[in-house]
Design a protein around this motif. Structure first.
Motif, short mmCIF file in Angstrom:
data_model
loop_
_atom_site.label_atom_id
_atom_site.label_comp_id
_atom_site.label_asym_id
_atom_site.label_seq_id
_atom_site.Cartn_x
_atom_site.Cartn_y
_atom_site.Cartn_z
N ALA A 1 0.82 -1.20 0.00
CA ALA A 1 0.00 0.00 0.00
C ALA A 1 0.86 1.26 0.00
CB ALA A 1 -0.93 -0.01 1.21
N ILE A 2 1.92 1.26 0.79
CA ILE A 2 2.82 2.42 0.85
C ILE A 2 3.43 2.70 -0.52
CG2 ILE A 2 5.07 3.19 1.73
CD1 ILE A 2 4.34 1.64 4.34
N HIS A 3 4.02 1.69 -1.12
CA HIS A 3 4.77 1.91 -2.36
C HIS A 3 3.85 2.13 -3.55
CE1 HIS A 3 8.63 1.30 -0.47
NE2 HIS A 3 8.13 0.27 0.16
N LEU A 4 2.64 1.56 -3.52
CA LEU A 4 1.66 1.87 -4.55
C LEU A 4 1.22 3.33 -4.45
CD1 LEU A 4 -0.53 -1.36 -4.35
CD2 LEU A 4 0.73 -0.61 -6.37
N ALA A 5 0.88 3.75 -3.23
CA ALA A 5 0.42 5.13 -3.05
C ALA A 5 1.51 6.12 -3.42
CB ALA A 5 -0.02 5.33 -1.60
N ARG A 6 2.74 5.83 -3.07
CA ARG A 6 3.84 6.74 -3.41
C ARG A 6 4.08 6.80 -4.91
NH1 ARG A 6 8.47 5.72 1.32
NH2 ARG A 6 7.40 6.96 2.93
N ALA A 7 3.67 5.75 -5.63
CA ALA A 7 3.82 5.74 -7.10
C ALA A 7 2.62 6.37 -7.79
CB ALA A 7 4.02 4.31 -7.58
N ALA B 1 14.75 3.71 9.18
CA ALA B 1 15.49 4.94 9.48
C ALA B 1 14.88 6.14 8.76
CB ALA B 1 16.95 4.77 9.08
N ALA B 2 14.56 6.00 7.48
CA ALA B 2 14.08 7.14 6.69
C ALA B 2 12.72 7.63 7.16
CB ALA B 2 14.01 6.75 5.22
N ASN B 3 11.92 6.72 7.73
CA ASN B 3 10.57 7.09 8.14
C ASN B 3 10.43 7.22 9.65
OD1 ASN B 3 8.78 6.98 5.53
ND2 ASN B 3 10.17 5.22 5.43
N ASP B 4 11.57 7.24 10.34
CA ASP B 4 11.59 7.49 11.78
C ASP B 4 10.64 6.55 12.53
OD1 ASP B 4 12.55 8.74 14.06
OD2 ASP B 4 11.00 10.30 14.02
N ILE B 5 10.74 5.27 12.24
CA ILE B 5 9.90 4.26 12.89
C ILE B 5 10.64 3.70 14.10
CG2 ILE B 5 8.78 2.01 12.64
CD1 ILE B 5 8.38 2.64 9.69
N ASP B 6 10.05 3.84 15.27
CA ASP B 6 10.62 3.31 16.50
C ASP B 6 10.21 1.85 16.63
OD1 ASP B 6 11.58 2.74 19.00
OD2 ASP B 6 10.01 3.86 20.08
N ALA B 7 11.04 0.95 16.06
CA ALA B 7 10.72 -0.47 16.05
C ALA B 7 11.66 -1.29 16.94
CB ALA B 7 10.78 -1.02 14.62
N ASP B 8 12.40 -0.62 17.82
CA ASP B 8 13.33 -1.33 18.72
C ASP B 8 14.34 -2.17 17.94
OD1 ASP B 8 11.86 -0.21 20.76
OD2 ASP B 8 10.81 -2.06 21.29
N ARG C 1 1.17 4.10 9.74
CA ARG C 1 1.26 5.56 9.75
C ARG C 1 1.78 6.08 8.40
NH1 ARG C 1 5.78 8.34 10.47
NH2 ARG C 1 6.87 6.68 11.61
N VAL C 2 2.82 5.44 7.89
CA VAL C 2 3.40 5.87 6.61
C VAL C 2 2.42 5.63 5.48
CG1 VAL C 2 5.29 5.51 4.99
CG2 VAL C 2 5.74 5.49 7.45
N ALA C 3 1.71 4.49 5.51
CA ALA C 3 0.75 4.18 4.45
C ALA C 3 -0.35 5.23 4.39
CB ALA C 3 0.15 2.79 4.67
N ALA C 4 -0.91 5.59 5.55
CA ALA C 4 -1.97 6.59 5.59
C ALA C 4 -1.46 7.95 5.12
CB ALA C 4 -2.55 6.68 7.00
N ALA C 5 -0.25 8.31 5.57
CA ALA C 5 0.32 9.59 5.17
C ALA C 5 0.62 9.63 3.67
CB ALA C 5 1.59 9.85 5.97
#
Length: 427
Positions: free
Chosen positions: A48-54, A117-124, A198-202
């Motif tokens: 969904a993220i990469h489709l929307a960004r395209a 890193a690029a999307n500032d995801i706090d994933a431990d 979060r990134v997908a919705a944004a």
């Protein structure tokens, strides 16, 4: 504390108590979209993220809540390469194709690190993986694996550990040796799911939770998916359901088998416990693998009990017993959480990617290697749809056999086979 419990998997996960999981709306109307993504795990959200960004209009539906399936409840370990060793891939597909598949998997790992890193995801995210040997007779295979990775695959992040080094790094004398891999790592998977959503919705993807696809049909050149609240009309559909797809399509049923795996989380360990002092994750050489790591708050997260029925039983009791076998000094430690979920496996332990009918694709069967590969497979699907390139074809060309026995007998046959492997692990 959010009291919600997954309706499709037993127990409350430790991960659920580490992150606030936003809710997304149910689908309450009929919509039109370019691509319908079914499934809100790693594959679906990444697609969904990469489709929307395209610039592709995309709607994602999840029958329950994002992260209720394996993507939000797994062990969090990434690994290196494909799920099976390069030598096993070479035996199936030859050395040239094995190297191409290894490189693709390593790109998947790099993609995930960079995306976090690029999307500032706090994933431990923490680095390091130990793969350890529970039978002395397996040691030559592990030495050969290190040599093959370095000499034939150009992967220099691994080293062979003797018994002493293994005991020091694991914090247990239970194992005879193993491999240390500093080029991979482990994450909190539910935190990653929340970050992906979060990134997908944004990025413009429409996300609907608690929206189940009841049926599909073709109408005027479109694929029409019916839900309880409305219909979705799409040019294309991606089934990104992995282990949670029984009944969607006969090909998925035949090639992807759901198996149950269970994890327990201890109370925070004392600093003197000596468990995995370097912070690496660990998996062992059992066919019914045991996998464990420490959380950022110093709990031991231990997975090791697989089952091929839907009954979880007393999860913590079984996990506690396995922890004590490896760490006798932790016998009796309190487990604060015990949970399970279904993992989608294939006969070859390689992904099952197929075009089921014009415009309809399924991606799944990651066989415990989905943290790394599922995220990248979603990106590769988006590349195909956007017409950039078609590297998803590398996975689609894999010759994944169906499970024997047909729909009625395949589960009992697998149960018998796994029972035999479990007994072999003990001998």
């Amino acid at each position: 504390m959010d009291p919600y419990l997954s309706p499709i998997a037993p127990g409350r996960s430790y991960y659920q108590d580490t992150v606030e999981r936003p809710r997304h709306p149910r689908l309450e109307e009929s919509v039109v979209t370019d691509v319908l993504v079914v499934g809100g795990g790693f594959t679906g959200l990444s697609a969904a993220i990469h489709l929307a960004r395209a610039g592709v209009d995309v709607a994602l539906v999840e029958a329950n809540r994002l992260g209720d399936g394996a993507s939000g409840r797994n062990g969090g370990q990434m690994g290196t390469g494909q799920r099976i060793w390069p030598g096993e891939v070479e035996a199936l597909y030859g050395s040239e194709r094995s190297k191409a598949l290894f490189d693709l998997a390593e790109e998947a790992k790099a993609h995930l690190f960079e995306f976090i890193a690029a999307n500032d995801i706090d994933a431990d995210l923490r680095m390091g993986q130990l793969s350890v040997v529970h039978k002395r007779s397996y040691l030559p295979d592990y030495r050969d694996q290190v040599e093959a990775l370095k000499s034939r695959y150009g992967y220099g992040s691994v080293s062979y550990m003797d018994a002493d080094e293994t005991a020091e790094r694991v914090g247990s004398t239970r194992y005879f040796g193993g491999i240390r891999d500093l080029g991979t790592g482990h994450v909190n998977p539910l935190k990653l799911i929340v970050g992906l959503a979060r990134v997908a919705a944004a990025s413009g993807a429409r996300i609907f939770e608690e929206t189940k696809i009841l049926s599909t049909r073709r109408e005027n050149g479109k694929i029409v998916a019916a839900t309880g609240q409305g219909e979705i009309r799409a040019e294309r559909v991606l089934y990104a359901v992995n282990a949670y797809g029984p009944g969607l399509d006969k090909a998925i049923d035949a090639h992807v088998m759901p198996i149950n795996s269970f994890i327990g989380a201890t109370e925070p360990l004392p600093e003197s416990a000596g468990v995995l002092p370097g912070g690496e994750a660990c998996d062992d050489s059992r066919f019914v693998v045991r996998y464990f790591r420490k959380s950022v708050d110093n709990r031991l997260l231990f997975g090791g009990r697989e089952a091929y029925t839907s009954e979880a039983g007393d999860i913590t009791r079984h996990i506690s017993k396995q922890i004590a076998e490896i760490y006798p000094h932790l016998k009796g430690i309190r487990l604060t959480h015990g949970w399970g979920g279904s993992v989608g496996i294939t006969m070859q332990r390689m992904p099952f990617v197929r075009t089921l009918s014009p415009g309809v694709t399924t991606i799944g069967g990651f066989s415990g290697h989905g943290v790394m590969l599922a995220n990248f497979a979603g990106r590769l699907y988006a590349e195909r749809v956007a017409g950039n390139r078609d590297r998803l074809a590398e996975f689609e060309a894999l010759d994944i056999p169906s499970f024997p026995g047909g729909r009625r007998l395949r589960a009992p046959l697998l149960f018998l086979a796994m029972t035999w492997f479990s007994l072999r692990d003990r001998l």
